[in-house]
Write a protein that holds these residues in place. Sequence first.
Motif, PDB file in Angstrom:
ATOM      1  N   ASP A  30       1.047  -1.165   0.041  1.00  0.00           N
ATOM      2  CA  ASP A  30       0.059  -0.072   0.094  1.00  0.00           C
ATOM      3  C   ASP A  30       0.815   1.016   0.022  1.00  0.00           C
ATOM      4  O   ASP A  30       2.091   1.237  -0.222  1.00  0.00           O
ATOM      5  CB  ASP A  30      -0.871   0.049   1.245  1.00  0.00           C
ATOM      6  N   GLU A  46      -4.431  -0.250  -3.110  1.00  0.00           N
ATOM      7  CA  GLU A  46      -5.173  -1.228  -2.460  1.00  0.00           C
ATOM      8  C   GLU A  46      -5.345  -2.506  -2.949  1.00  0.00           C
ATOM      9  O   GLU A  46      -5.745  -3.771  -2.289  1.00  0.00           O
ATOM     10  CB  GLU A  46      -6.350  -0.577  -1.625  1.00  0.00           C
ATOM     11  N   GLU A 104      -7.023   2.122  -6.431  1.00  0.00           N
ATOM     12  CA  GLU A 104      -6.457   2.933  -5.227  1.00  0.00           C
ATOM     13  C   GLU A 104      -7.613   3.703  -4.620  1.00  0.00           C
ATOM     14  O   GLU A 104      -8.815   4.051  -5.157  1.00  0.00           O
ATOM     15  CB  GLU A 104      -5.202   3.828  -5.846  1.00  0.00           C
ATOM     16  N   GLU A 105      -7.056   4.448  -3.564  1.00  0.00           N
ATOM     17  CA  GLU A 105      -8.101   5.094  -2.672  1.00  0.00           C
ATOM     18  C   GLU A 105      -8.410   6.656  -2.876  1.00  0.00           C
ATOM     19  O   GLU A 105      -9.172   7.331  -2.288  1.00  0.00           O
ATOM     20  CB  GLU A 105      -7.759   4.658  -1.132  1.00  0.00           C
ATOM     21  N   PRO A 110     -11.025   8.274  -5.831  1.00  0.00           N
ATOM     22  CA  PRO A 110     -10.424   7.092  -6.179  1.00  0.00           C
ATOM     23  C   PRO A 110     -10.075   6.749  -7.730  1.00  0.00           C
ATOM     24  O   PRO A 110     -10.963   7.226  -8.582  1.00  0.00           O
ATOM     25  CB  PRO A 110     -11.234   5.785  -5.610  1.00  0.00           C
ATOM     26  N   SER A 167     -12.813  11.236  -3.434  1.00  0.00           N
ATOM     27  CA  SER A 167     -12.500  11.340  -1.920  1.00  0.00           C
ATOM     28  C   SER A 167     -11.962  12.838  -1.492  1.00  0.00           C
ATOM     29  O   SER A 167     -11.389  13.699  -2.431  1.00  0.00           O
ATOM     30  CB  SER A 167     -11.545  10.361  -1.708  1.00  0.00           C
ATOM     31  N   SER A 210      -9.819   7.279   3.153  1.00  0.00           N
ATOM     32  CA  SER A 210      -9.676   6.128   3.133  1.00  0.00           C
ATOM     33  C   SER A 210     -10.796   5.023   3.010  1.00  0.00           C
ATOM     34  O   SER A 210     -10.862   3.947   3.386  1.00  0.00           O
ATOM     35  CB  SER A 210      -9.146   5.555   4.682  1.00  0.00           C
ATOM     36  N   GLY A 230     -11.967   4.696  -0.556  1.00  0.00           N
ATOM     37  CA  GLY A 230     -11.716   4.349  -1.917  1.00  0.00           C
ATOM     38  C   GLY A 230     -11.574   2.760  -2.370  1.00  0.00           C
ATOM     39  O   GLY A 230     -12.192   1.973  -1.575  1.00  0.00           O
ATOM     40  N   GLU A 270     -10.899  -0.546  -1.779  1.00  0.00           N
ATOM     41  CA  GLU A 270      -9.974  -1.332  -1.134  1.00  0.00           C
ATOM     42  C   GLU A 270      -9.863  -2.781  -1.766  1.00  0.00           C
ATOM     43  O   GLU A 270      -8.874  -3.529  -1.641  1.00  0.00           O
ATOM     44  CB  GLU A 270     -10.538  -1.502   0.330  1.00  0.00           C
ATOM     45  N   LEU A 283     -15.720  -0.053  -2.948  1.00  0.00           N
ATOM     46  CA  LEU A 283     -15.304   0.862  -2.179  1.00  0.00           C
ATOM     47  C   LEU A 283     -15.415   0.231  -0.582  1.00  0.00           C
ATOM     48  O   LEU A 283     -15.975  -0.620  -0.298  1.00  0.00           O
ATOM     49  CB  LEU A 283     -16.509   2.059  -2.268  1.00  0.00           C
ATOM     50  N   GLU A 284     -14.130   0.971  -0.041  1.00  0.00           N
ATOM     51  CA  GLU A 284     -13.874   0.392   1.349  1.00  0.00           C
ATOM     52  C   GLU A 284     -15.010   0.682   2.303  1.00  0.00           C
ATOM     53  O   GLU A 284     -15.240  -0.020   3.498  1.00  0.00           O
ATOM     54  CB  GLU A 284     -12.584   0.783   2.012  1.00  0.00           C
TER      55      GLU A 284
END
Length: 451
Positions: free
Chosen positions: A114, A179, A192-193, A196, A222, A243, A245, A247, A262-263
Amino acid sequence: MINRLLLSSLALLPLAGAASAEERFPARLSGHAVLPALSLVAPPADAPRDAWTSGKFTGAARNDRPMTVMGDTGASHGKRATGISLPFLGQPLQGFSGFAMQRAEDGSIYALTDNGFGTKANSPDALLFFHRLTPDFETGAVELHETVFLHDPDRKAPFRIAYEGTDSRYLTGADFDPESIQLLDGELWIGEEFGPWLIRADLDGRVTGVFATRQGGTELRSPDNAALKIPAEAGVDYTVARSGGFEGMALQPGSNLLWAMLEKPLLGSNGAPAGNFLTVLAFDPAKEEWTGDSFKFALAEGATAIGDFNFIDETRALVIERDNGEGDPSLKCAGEPAADCFPDPAMLKRVVLIDTATRDAEGFVRRIGHIDLMDIEDPEGLNRLPTAANRDLAGKMTFPFFTIEDVMRVDETHILVANDNNLPYSSGRDLDAAAQNEFILLSVPELLSAK
């Protein structure tokens, strides 16, 4: 470590919550491999000299003196020292944040690291890279075959990167937070986040495309998206939580679509989460566009995020679902955080099997069942590391880590799971030591055959 009688076992077991109706399947440990927490790699020879010492910006002020500031678990986890100090000489291999479903030609696994140290602000000297690796469950070691550093010589990133003025243009954790990773037709796709974004790269790490996220014609951003201006209003200027985005990003067999998860829940117009579910969007790599198709993944009560997402066939997929805790629940602090307890222990750590072909009227996919990573059978004693606990864990293994971010199907009866150890900030198995990079091979035939 501590191994005494179980205290109030019923009170400490995780609750099934909203997903109590779904079936829970057993999991048995078949192998355990460990990469030491403090594992470092040298930057490429043509990388800026700045990259040879990483973690210089993780404190209140710049620090150029290697190994002088002790890492700790942070305020929410008791601020216990982890025994490993920053900055590092070299780049830490820590933080495996995703496995590709497809393997390399030699059978090794593509694993992603990461963004470095957790935020855009503290990671401008943390290089971004992926690996080919193989856990050896006979020896317990993890063989690292190759580390490949991401770089952007063709200026595909639509913003100024940290090493903008260099010839090599290596990417850092101030540029992207990678991620999830997938291999398709000899290329890598990375979710990625910060955006994103979706990133396309060749196997040498050269970025060949960067794609913004769109849903219904609207770009999803984000608060770390480089296009935002301060001040930015949650729910208006951005709808993806920090955090929150991509995952997980799964490659669907047959269609070759990428499904990016998405996380965290999207934000509503009031800036609050719009619901206790995660949005999953379909991207067509051949057309380089979002298809407009999507579905929703309902989080169980107590879950706050997901860690990884991979298909096992054309419609069924595995999702790591977790809370924000770390450490064994038998050592939960009774009062104020202390050196001998976990203020927020791990309670909900699961691998969930979903059926993406079955969606209800609101777009929610069906949760078929799950395994509990805090209750793994280990009758053969294959667990290689002791666990700080105030209960008898004989014949059991737990995976009590804050971020568990890697899952893939190995064969018809086994899956592979690994953690992101957030070096040097997370513990989990110990009270006073940084978490190792652990890979566990689990026998889960009932889970993988469930329909």
